[in-house]
Design a protein around this motif. Sequence first.
Motif, PDB file in Angstrom:
ATOM      1  N   GLY A 106       0.831  -1.198   0.000  1.00 42.64           N
ATOM      2  CA  GLY A 106       0.000   0.000   0.000  1.00 42.64           C
ATOM      3  C   GLY A 106       0.866   1.248   0.000  1.00 42.64           C
ATOM      4  N   LEU A 107       1.940   1.229   0.813  1.00 39.51           N
ATOM      5  CA  LEU A 107       2.816   2.399   0.882  1.00 39.51           C
ATOM      6  C   LEU A 107       3.475   2.679  -0.469  1.00 39.51           C
ATOM      7  N   ASP A 108       3.960   1.609  -1.131  1.00 42.60           N
ATOM      8  CA  ASP A 108       4.584   1.799  -2.460  1.00 42.60           C
ATOM      9  C   ASP A 108       3.591   2.436  -3.421  1.00 42.60           C
ATOM     10  N   ALA A 109       2.354   1.932  -3.376  1.00 45.69           N
ATOM     11  CA  ALA A 109       1.346   2.443  -4.316  1.00 45.69           C
ATOM     12  C   ALA A 109       1.101   3.921  -4.069  1.00 45.69           C
ATOM     13  N   VAL A 110       1.060   4.317  -2.802  1.00 46.01           N
ATOM     14  CA  VAL A 110       0.805   5.729  -2.499  1.00 46.01           C
ATOM     15  C   VAL A 110       2.009   6.585  -2.909  1.00 46.01           C
ATOM     16  N   VAL A 111       3.212   6.090  -2.588  1.00 47.47           N
ATOM     17  CA  VAL A 111       4.427   6.842  -2.958  1.00 47.47           C
ATOM     18  C   VAL A 111       4.496   7.040  -4.471  1.00 47.47           C
ATOM     19  N   SER A 112       4.007   6.058  -5.225  1.00 47.04           N
ATOM     20  CA  SER A 112       4.087   6.157  -6.692  1.00 47.04           C
ATOM     21  C   SER A 112       3.293   7.351  -7.213  1.00 47.04           C
ATOM     22  N   GLY A 113       2.387   7.884  -6.373  1.00 42.92           N
ATOM     23  CA  GLY A 113       1.672   9.102  -6.758  1.00 42.92           C
ATOM     24  C   GLY A 113       2.617  10.271  -6.996  1.00 42.92           C
ATOM     25  N   PHE A 114       3.778  10.268  -6.342  1.00 42.03           N
ATOM     26  CA  PHE A 114       4.750  11.347  -6.552  1.00 42.03           C
ATOM     27  C   PHE A 114       5.396  11.262  -7.924  1.00 42.03           C
ATOM     28  N   ARG A 145      -3.256   1.102   8.298  1.00 45.28           N
ATOM     29  CA  ARG A 145      -2.876  -0.319   8.417  1.00 45.28           C
ATOM     30  C   ARG A 145      -2.643  -0.958   7.044  1.00 45.28           C
ATOM     31  N   LEU A 146      -3.024  -0.288   5.966  1.00 44.43           N
ATOM     32  CA  LEU A 146      -2.804  -0.867   4.631  1.00 44.43           C
ATOM     33  C   LEU A 146      -1.404  -0.555   4.094  1.00 44.43           C
ATOM     34  N   ALA A 147      -0.619   0.237   4.836  1.00 45.89           N
ATOM     35  CA  ALA A 147       0.717   0.627   4.342  1.00 45.89           C
ATOM     36  C   ALA A 147       1.584  -0.593   4.061  1.00 45.89           C
ATOM     37  N   ALA A 148       1.554  -1.563   4.972  1.00 49.26           N
ATOM     38  CA  ALA A 148       2.465  -2.700   4.854  1.00 49.26           C
ATOM     39  C   ALA A 148       1.877  -3.873   4.072  1.00 49.26           C
ATOM     40  N   LEU A 151      -0.828  -5.261  -2.340  1.00 45.13           N
ATOM     41  CA  LEU A 151      -2.097  -4.994  -3.027  1.00 45.13           C
ATOM     42  C   LEU A 151      -2.883  -6.270  -3.302  1.00 45.13           C
ATOM     43  N   ASP A 152      -2.172  -7.365  -3.611  1.00 46.04           N
ATOM     44  CA  ASP A 152      -2.879  -8.601  -3.981  1.00 46.04           C
ATOM     45  C   ASP A 152      -3.649  -9.208  -2.812  1.00 46.04           C
ATOM     46  N   THR A 153      -3.335  -8.777  -1.581  1.00 47.04           N
ATOM     47  CA  THR A 153      -4.059  -9.331  -0.434  1.00 47.04           C
ATOM     48  C   THR A 153      -5.215  -8.420  -0.011  1.00 47.04           C
ATOM     49  N   MET A 154      -5.390  -7.302  -0.705  1.00 40.42           N
ATOM     50  CA  MET A 154      -6.443  -6.353  -0.304  1.00 40.42           C
ATOM     51  C   MET A 154      -7.737  -6.649  -1.045  1.00 40.42           C
ATOM     52  N   SER A 155      -8.855  -6.308  -0.382  1.00 39.43           N
ATOM     53  CA  SER A 155     -10.134  -6.363  -1.078  1.00 39.43           C
ATOM     54  C   SER A 155     -10.170  -5.204  -2.077  1.00 39.43           C
ATOM     55  N   THR A 156     -11.121  -5.276  -2.998  1.00 38.37           N
ATOM     56  CA  THR A 156     -11.246  -4.191  -3.982  1.00 38.37           C
ATOM     57  C   THR A 156     -11.432  -2.852  -3.270  1.00 38.37           C
ATOM     58  N   GLY A 157     -12.258  -2.862  -2.206  1.00 40.73           N
ATOM     59  CA  GLY A 157     -12.511  -1.627  -1.467  1.00 40.73           C
ATOM     60  C   GLY A 157     -11.254  -1.083  -0.799  1.00 40.73           C
ATOM     61  N   GLU A 158     -10.435  -1.988  -0.256  1.00 42.18           N
ATOM     62  CA  GLU A 158      -9.194  -1.550   0.386  1.00 42.18           C
ATOM     63  C   GLU A 158      -8.223  -0.986  -0.649  1.00 42.18           C
ATOM     64  N   ALA A 159      -8.100  -1.686  -1.772  1.00 42.08           N
ATOM     65  CA  ALA A 159      -7.187  -1.203  -2.815  1.00 42.08           C
ATOM     66  C   ALA A 159      -7.656   0.158  -3.336  1.00 42.08           C
ATOM     67  N   ARG A 160      -8.971   0.332  -3.429  1.00 50.35           N
ATOM     68  CA  ARG A 160      -9.497   1.618  -3.904  1.00 50.35           C
ATOM     69  C   ARG A 160      -9.166   2.724  -2.906  1.00 50.35           C
ATOM     70  N   ARG A 161      -9.168   2.385  -1.609  1.00 52.93           N
ATOM     71  CA  ARG A 161      -8.800   3.381  -0.596  1.00 52.93           C
ATOM     72  C   ARG A 161      -7.339   3.769  -0.719  1.00 52.93           C
ATOM     73  N   PHE A 192     -16.918   4.536   0.647  1.00 52.39           N
ATOM     74  CA  PHE A 192     -16.110   5.346  -0.269  1.00 52.39           C
ATOM     75  C   PHE A 192     -16.732   6.733  -0.448  1.00 52.39           C
ATOM     76  N   MET A 193     -18.035   6.754  -0.718  1.00 50.83           N
ATOM     77  CA  MET A 193     -18.682   8.040  -0.974  1.00 50.83           C
ATOM     78  C   MET A 193     -18.685   8.913   0.289  1.00 50.83           C
ATOM     79  N   GLU A 194     -18.777   8.291   1.450  1.00 49.61           N
ATOM     80  CA  GLU A 194     -18.713   9.079   2.694  1.00 49.61           C
ATOM     81  C   GLU A 194     -17.336   9.734   2.846  1.00 49.61           C
ATOM     82  N   ARG A 195     -16.292   9.028   2.440  1.00 53.11           N
ATOM     83  CA  ARG A 195     -14.947   9.613   2.494  1.00 53.11           C
ATOM     84  C   ARG A 195     -14.839  10.794   1.542  1.00 53.11           C
ATOM     85  N   VAL A 196     -15.426  10.630   0.379  1.00 52.86           N
ATOM     86  CA  VAL A 196     -15.385  11.723  -0.598  1.00 52.86           C
ATOM     87  C   VAL A 196     -16.130  12.936  -0.044  1.00 52.86           C
TER      88      VAL A 196
END
Length: 268
Positions: A106-114, A145-148, A151-161, A192-196
């Motif tokens: 999860g952390l790698d995926a977020v960092v890749s945003g840079f 908690r998704l940092a570590a 991605l392949d172990t996450m649910s679709t909802g978690e990966a979307r987060r 998801f929509m509540e977060r938005v």
Amino acid sequence: MNPPLLELADAVVMLGGRRILDGLTLTIRGGEHTAILGPNGAGKSTLIKLLTLELYPLGHASGAPPIRVFGQNRWDVFALRSKLGLVSSDLHDRFVRGNANGVLTGLDAVVSGFFATHGTFEHQRVTDTMRRAAIEALERIDAGRLAAATLDTMSTGEARRVLIARALVHQPEALVLDEPTRGLDLVSRHAFMERVRVLAQSGTTILLVTHHVDEIIPEIDRVILLRDGRVDADGAKADVLTAPRLGHAFEASLQVAPAGGYYHVRLA
Ligand code: ADP
Ligand code: MG
């Protein structure tokens, strides 16, 4: 006043010999939460690709720019992307497909945003500041908690987060969501929509692309209805989300019921 997020002046996009966008003229201001609504194939994602500079409209003979983003008609793509956060189900698919072997956390995926890439690579210099910002972005949406996790172990909802955190890592002025709930179950979609909604309330401009009227959160006041690459209606939500207007755009007989800041639509 802030410059508008997006200004289109008679923007035409041709793809495969067809006019996919057929002379769009519109302005979306910073802070103006907006939904782009329309049936499949209406040109919604193409419009977003103009905003993210993945596509460019045809030039005008007069030399007048057909598009300005944040007030400018010339952009360094990287500088622009740091002002915009993008979440789409296409982006999701690219991440998940590109990570079938499960190396990306999860952390790698977020960092890749840079880097505007779909993962981190050896040659990219990931700084501690970037890592800290990535962890903060995850925590901001309660996904620390998704940092570590990979991605392949996450649910679709978690990966979307994780992808929302990636989009937020630059603290963008606007969050662009193209069909962001595709593949989410009822509960994940609601979460998801509540977060938005929270992000909209905290001042991030939301541009939501959808063909689901019931995803238009109460914070969104303006709806642009697209049909066949043209603006079919554009205005305040209450004026656009009417049975005649939606019926015209979706070419169906529809019933609309407002409830609790949302609008529900069904076939008449
Ligand atoms: P939407 O997001 O509203 O469903 P799109 O913007 O993805 O619609 O596509 C609008 C139209 O443009 C569709 O008919 C689609 O088939 C067509 N289209 C999109 N990309 C291309 C392309 N690269 N080449 C040819 N046609 C395309
Ligand atoms: Mg689309």
